[in-house]
Design a protein around this motif. Sequence first.
Motif, mmCIF file in Angstrom:
data_model
loop_
_atom_site.group_PDB
_atom_site.id
_atom_site.type_symbol
_atom_site.label_atom_id
_atom_site.label_comp_id
_atom_site.label_asym_id
_atom_site.label_seq_id
_atom_site.Cartn_x
_atom_site.Cartn_y
_atom_site.Cartn_z
ATOM 1 N N GLY A 152 47.130 -53.262 -58.726
ATOM 2 C CA GLY A 152 46.548 -51.961 -58.384
ATOM 3 C C GLY A 152 47.040 -51.774 -57.096
ATOM 4 O O GLY A 152 46.705 -50.576 -56.539
ATOM 5 N N ALA A 153 47.867 -52.380 -56.167
ATOM 6 C CA ALA A 153 48.315 -52.303 -54.838
ATOM 7 C C ALA A 153 49.509 -50.883 -55.320
ATOM 8 O O ALA A 153 49.832 -50.908 -56.463
ATOM 9 C CB ALA A 153 48.995 -53.268 -54.076
ATOM 10 N N ALA A 154 49.793 -50.372 -54.129
ATOM 11 C CA ALA A 154 50.790 -48.978 -54.418
ATOM 12 C C ALA A 154 52.008 -49.391 -53.416
ATOM 13 O O ALA A 154 51.591 -49.808 -52.242
ATOM 14 C CB ALA A 154 50.041 -47.921 -54.431
ATOM 15 N N VAL A 155 53.343 -48.630 -53.732
ATOM 16 C CA VAL A 155 54.286 -49.005 -53.165
ATOM 17 C C VAL A 155 54.870 -47.364 -52.843
ATOM 18 O O VAL A 155 55.051 -46.835 -54.066
ATOM 19 C CB VAL A 155 55.324 -49.873 -53.500
ATOM 20 C CG1 VAL A 155 56.668 -49.770 -52.603
ATOM 21 C CG2 VAL A 155 54.968 -51.191 -53.559
ATOM 22 N N TYR A 156 55.330 -47.002 -51.772
ATOM 23 C CA TYR A 156 55.999 -45.742 -51.583
ATOM 24 C C TYR A 156 57.399 -46.439 -51.128
ATOM 25 O O TYR A 156 57.310 -46.970 -50.137
ATOM 26 C CB TYR A 156 55.346 -44.982 -50.468
ATOM 27 C CG TYR A 156 56.279 -43.738 -49.973
ATOM 28 C CD1 TYR A 156 57.005 -42.967 -50.956
ATOM 29 C CD2 TYR A 156 56.448 -43.601 -48.671
ATOM 30 C CE1 TYR A 156 57.729 -42.094 -50.440
ATOM 31 C CE2 TYR A 156 57.176 -42.501 -48.029
ATOM 32 C CZ TYR A 156 57.843 -41.749 -48.998
ATOM 33 O OH TYR A 156 58.698 -40.672 -48.670
ATOM 34 N N GLN A 183 54.727 -45.783 -56.957
ATOM 35 C CA GLN A 183 54.229 -46.415 -58.113
ATOM 36 C C GLN A 183 52.980 -47.548 -57.835
ATOM 37 O O GLN A 183 52.938 -48.300 -56.717
ATOM 38 C CB GLN A 183 55.447 -47.573 -58.610
ATOM 39 C CG GLN A 183 56.351 -46.862 -59.571
ATOM 40 C CD GLN A 183 55.637 -46.497 -60.856
ATOM 41 O OE1 GLN A 183 55.861 -47.261 -61.560
ATOM 42 N NE2 GLN A 183 55.559 -45.420 -61.110
ATOM 43 N N GLU A 184 52.100 -47.844 -58.917
ATOM 44 C CA GLU A 184 50.954 -48.655 -58.902
ATOM 45 C C GLU A 184 51.258 -49.960 -59.425
ATOM 46 O O GLU A 184 52.111 -50.016 -60.319
ATOM 47 C CB GLU A 184 49.921 -48.048 -59.418
ATOM 48 C CG GLU A 184 48.807 -48.815 -59.550
ATOM 49 C CD GLU A 184 47.379 -48.311 -60.425
ATOM 50 O OE1 GLU A 184 46.342 -48.554 -59.803
ATOM 51 O OE2 GLU A 184 47.843 -47.359 -60.938
ATOM 52 N N TYR A 213 50.480 -49.899 -49.861
ATOM 53 C CA TYR A 213 49.375 -49.397 -49.695
ATOM 54 C C TYR A 213 48.226 -50.287 -50.459
ATOM 55 O O TYR A 213 48.595 -50.887 -51.643
ATOM 56 C CB TYR A 213 49.127 -48.053 -50.331
ATOM 57 C CG TYR A 213 49.746 -46.985 -49.271
ATOM 58 C CD1 TYR A 213 49.174 -46.178 -48.390
ATOM 59 C CD2 TYR A 213 51.143 -46.895 -49.499
ATOM 60 C CE1 TYR A 213 49.701 -45.035 -47.541
ATOM 61 C CE2 TYR A 213 52.110 -45.783 -48.632
ATOM 62 C CZ TYR A 213 51.232 -45.110 -47.480
ATOM 63 O OH TYR A 213 51.778 -44.272 -46.859
ATOM 64 N N PRO A 214 46.880 -50.198 -50.093
ATOM 65 C CA PRO A 214 45.906 -50.980 -50.852
ATOM 66 C C PRO A 214 45.673 -50.739 -52.389
ATOM 67 O O PRO A 214 45.334 -51.330 -53.157
ATOM 68 C CB PRO A 214 44.789 -51.065 -50.086
ATOM 69 C CG PRO A 214 44.853 -50.091 -49.055
ATOM 70 C CD PRO A 214 46.208 -49.650 -48.951
ATOM 71 N N SER A 215 45.779 -49.254 -52.510
ATOM 72 C CA SER A 215 45.750 -48.855 -53.992
ATOM 73 C C SER A 215 46.405 -47.620 -53.972
ATOM 74 O O SER A 215 47.007 -47.057 -52.860
ATOM 75 C CB SER A 215 44.179 -48.448 -54.127
ATOM 76 O OG SER A 215 43.542 -47.401 -53.356
ATOM 77 N N LEU A 216 46.651 -47.106 -55.190
ATOM 78 C CA LEU A 216 47.159 -45.610 -55.506
ATOM 79 C C LEU A 216 46.437 -44.639 -54.865
ATOM 80 O O LEU A 216 47.078 -43.579 -54.365
ATOM 81 C CB LEU A 216 47.389 -45.519 -57.116
ATOM 82 C CG LEU A 216 48.125 -44.273 -57.543
ATOM 83 C CD1 LEU A 216 49.533 -44.435 -56.815
ATOM 84 C CD2 LEU A 216 47.960 -44.197 -58.757
#
Length: 294
Positions: A152-156, A183-184, A213-216
Amino acid sequence: MDHEHTTLADDLERMLATQSDRRQSLRWLFAGAAALPLIGCGGGSSTTTASTTTGNGGTTSTGSTGTGTSTGTGTGSNGTCSVIPEETGGPYPGDGTNSNGSGIANALTLSGIVRSDIRTSVSPGSATAAGIPTTLKLQIVNVGNSCASAAGAAVYLWHCDRDGNYSMYATGLTKENYLRGVQEADSSGIVTFTTIFPGCYAGRMPHIHFEVYPSLAKATSAANRVKTSQFTFPMATLNEAYSTTAYASSSRNLSSISYATDNVFSDGTSLQIASVTGDPVNGYVVTLTIGVSL
């Protein structure tokens, strides 16, 4: 390749390159920013066989984030978790924190930016980046929970193209946004991006930027990021990729720079060199485990 430096971020990056203690400079520059002390797992020294380069993350170490120093251990997919350094997002983040000369550059709010294949721009752009096909597999783990998968974390993620240019900023590319995407993480904490192998521009070792990021839902504003960092590749992979004709300018630029002289990686690369398999003909698969505290 020549790059014009006209933004405040450029000046800051150049200043960082001259500091005797880059980590202390980063703490000063990012004081008050929404960057929490986090832990990351990465590759270490590399070994190479014909078409495989493998990272090794066997030891525990301590590093600094933008707001302080954290130490943590835990078991991730690459071994023992260690702090991944907080790094500058550089002058071309496209996360809404600076301008591209015609306005605020913010890919995070673009429709369609949440995607796995980042080779082609989303509207208002349409261009496709050419280069060696590359698959990035990043596993996000939660150090605060014994390095369990951070589902559930997200990456840019963003990087330059084959010619060393950044979409949204380079001349002729301000309307493009290729090689940028969000992406999540899946149930295993993995985010996967389909991209091309980045080029090497003058003055920097090849690298890929990312924010966690902690979430999408929170990956729409840079104020919510909890980690900003960069990773790079084994020299064997760089030399192999840049031996191809299409990357000739990258080969020339790489010959005048090294990890030891790079303004980001000069203080160590053990946590920031990804593992790589494949070759320039069939493409590369790049893997790295990144720890965060959620």
